[in-house]
Design an enzyme around this catalytic site. Structure first.
Site, short mmCIF file in Angstrom:
data_model
loop_
_atom_site.label_atom_id
_atom_site.label_comp_id
_atom_site.label_asym_id
_atom_site.label_seq_id
_atom_site.Cartn_x
_atom_site.Cartn_y
_atom_site.Cartn_z
N PHE A 83 0.86 -1.19 0.00
CA PHE A 83 0.00 0.00 0.00
C PHE A 83 0.89 1.24 0.00
CE2 PHE A 83 -2.56 3.39 1.82
CZ PHE A 83 -3.74 3.25 1.11
N ASP A 139 9.14 2.71 1.25
CA ASP A 139 7.98 3.43 1.76
C ASP A 139 7.93 3.20 3.27
OD1 ASP A 139 5.46 4.13 2.70
OD2 ASP A 139 4.39 3.39 0.94
N LYS A 183 2.72 10.12 8.18
CA LYS A 183 2.04 9.63 9.38
C LYS A 183 2.64 10.18 10.67
CE LYS A 183 -0.23 5.40 7.66
NZ LYS A 183 -1.62 5.74 7.97
#
Length: 401
Positions: free
Chosen positions: A136, A221, A250
């Site tokens: 993702f 990532d 995040k």
């Protein structure tokens, strides 16, 4: 105005289906809803609230910057952005930073940079991007296509081309697909949404070696795994492998929206003036908060504390599983952990999520078969133990239903 969950259905696009309760206050690892009910937060805003809710250092940083300067375009620079970039480069492999607003935007920048670098250095043939199934990387059309979950990218018309996927931890499949046409391999050093899957040591080192062999850039990532989540500042440090490009978001802002792409000076020079940009990227408010997050998290006290708290979680989850026999394993690292459901409870992760909420515990899922925990990195030990007691009650409800 009387704000209720029903108002969501009246005014919001229905791409989300939030819980019935509406949180109105948070402090540390506790959250209170409109009715005054208290919840323990094992979700952390999906691995975002690295220092919990309303951490005094972050409140102070935001308040201080809010009384100075809110926004500038990138026609100008600003002090918080430059201080944060310096701290990120000092603490990592990177020499250059690009700021964005989210993980998806940081990944978009990384992918565009990889393509531009390959075009400039090797020519038009070198454009293939390889990523991993169940990965993702965000919700822009480019990043959602690179992400290895077709359910998120299907249904929007023709997809960006030159993107291929292989199974995570399958080095032979990756090797069979790579060639001199490969410009980049993008991977999470710990798969989050895909089920909390760690790479084997052989796989992680093999991916790096293949990238070097074919002159392809390795993009990590670390949107979910970064900023202390695994007990290292970034997960690549625990693997002993340096990527060519790293993305972070995040937890970087501790709840204030910010993302960043980190890379080397040699690669960064291919994003020349005008090739990419972001109106809000490098916003002074966001960077001031993120700088304070980095100051607090990047300390032996917090990073070692993550590993200590992981042990408490694993110990408690093992005791629960001995009683109720519903997990095959507890996956993950640090405070990004997943309970993989066994065959008897396959596909029922959401049932455990709902039961946990009924017991006033906030947690997450990572697909239909994994219950995910991503709490504050500084969650008090007593909150972990109380949260696990609530989780045990939730497990008992599902198992005994």
């Amino acid at each position: 105005m009387n704000v209720t969950r029903d108002l969501f259905n009246e005014v919001m696009v229905p791409n989300y289906n939030p819980a019935a309760m509406i949180p109105v206050k948070g402090l540390g690892s506790r959250v209170w809803d409109q009715e005054g009910k208290e919840y323990i937060d094992f979700a952390g805003g999906i691995a975002v609230n690295a220092l919990g809710h309303c951490h005094p250092e972050l409140v102070a940083a935001l308040t201080e910057q809010g009384n100075k300067l809110w926004h500038l375009s990138n026609v100008l620079t600003n002090e918080p952005a430059l201080r944060l970039a310096k701290k990120l480069t000092d603490a990592t492999f990177a020499e250059r930073v690009y700021f964005a607003n989210s993980g998806a935007e940081a990944n978009e920048a990384a992918l565009k940079l990889a393509r531009r670098y390959a075009l400039d250095v090797y020519g038009e043939h070198k454009q293939q991007i390889i990523a991993f199934k169940q990965g993702f990387h965000g919700r822009t059309f480019f990043t959602v296509t690179v992400g290895g979950q077709a359910a998120y990218s299907d249904g929007f018309g023709p997809k960006p081309g030159g993107i291929d996927h292989v199974d995570y931890n399958d080095l032979a499949a990756l090797e069979a697909l790579m060639s001199d046409n490969t410009c980049a391999v993008m991977m999470e050093p710990l798969q989050g949404e895909g089920g909390i899957i760690s790479p084997s040591d052989e796989f992680a080192k093999g991916v790096k070696a293949l990238c070097e062999k074919y002159h392809a850039l390795l993009i990590y990532d670390e949107v979910q795994s970064g900023v202390g989540r695994t007990g290292e500042l970034y997960a690549y440090m625990g693997l002993g492998i340096e990527p060519d490009i790293l993305t972070t978001a995040k937890a970087l802002g501790g709840g204030f929206p910010i993302g960043a792409m980190l890379t080397t000076a040699r690669i960064a020079e291919h994003l020349k003036v005008g090739t990419h940009g972001s109106t809000y990227g490098g916003n002074p408010l966001a960077c001031a908060v993120a700088e304070r997050v980095l100051d607090v998290v990047n300390t032996p006290e917090v990073l070692n504390g993550v590993k200590h708290k992981e042990h408490i979680f694993r110990q408690g989850l093992e005791i629960i599983n001995q009683k109720y026999a519903c997990f095959t394993e507890v996956r993950g690292q640090g405070l990004l952990l997943g309970c993989a459901l066994n065959e008897k409870y396959a596909g029922r992760s959401r049932d455990f999520l709902v039961a946990a909420a009924d017991e006033q515990l906030m947690c997450l899922i990572a697909g239909a078969n994994v219950i995910r925990f991503a709490p504050s990195l500084i969650i008090p030990d007593e909150d972990i133990k109380e949260g696990l007691a609530r989780f045990e009650r939730a497990v008992a409800k599902v198992v005994n239903a």
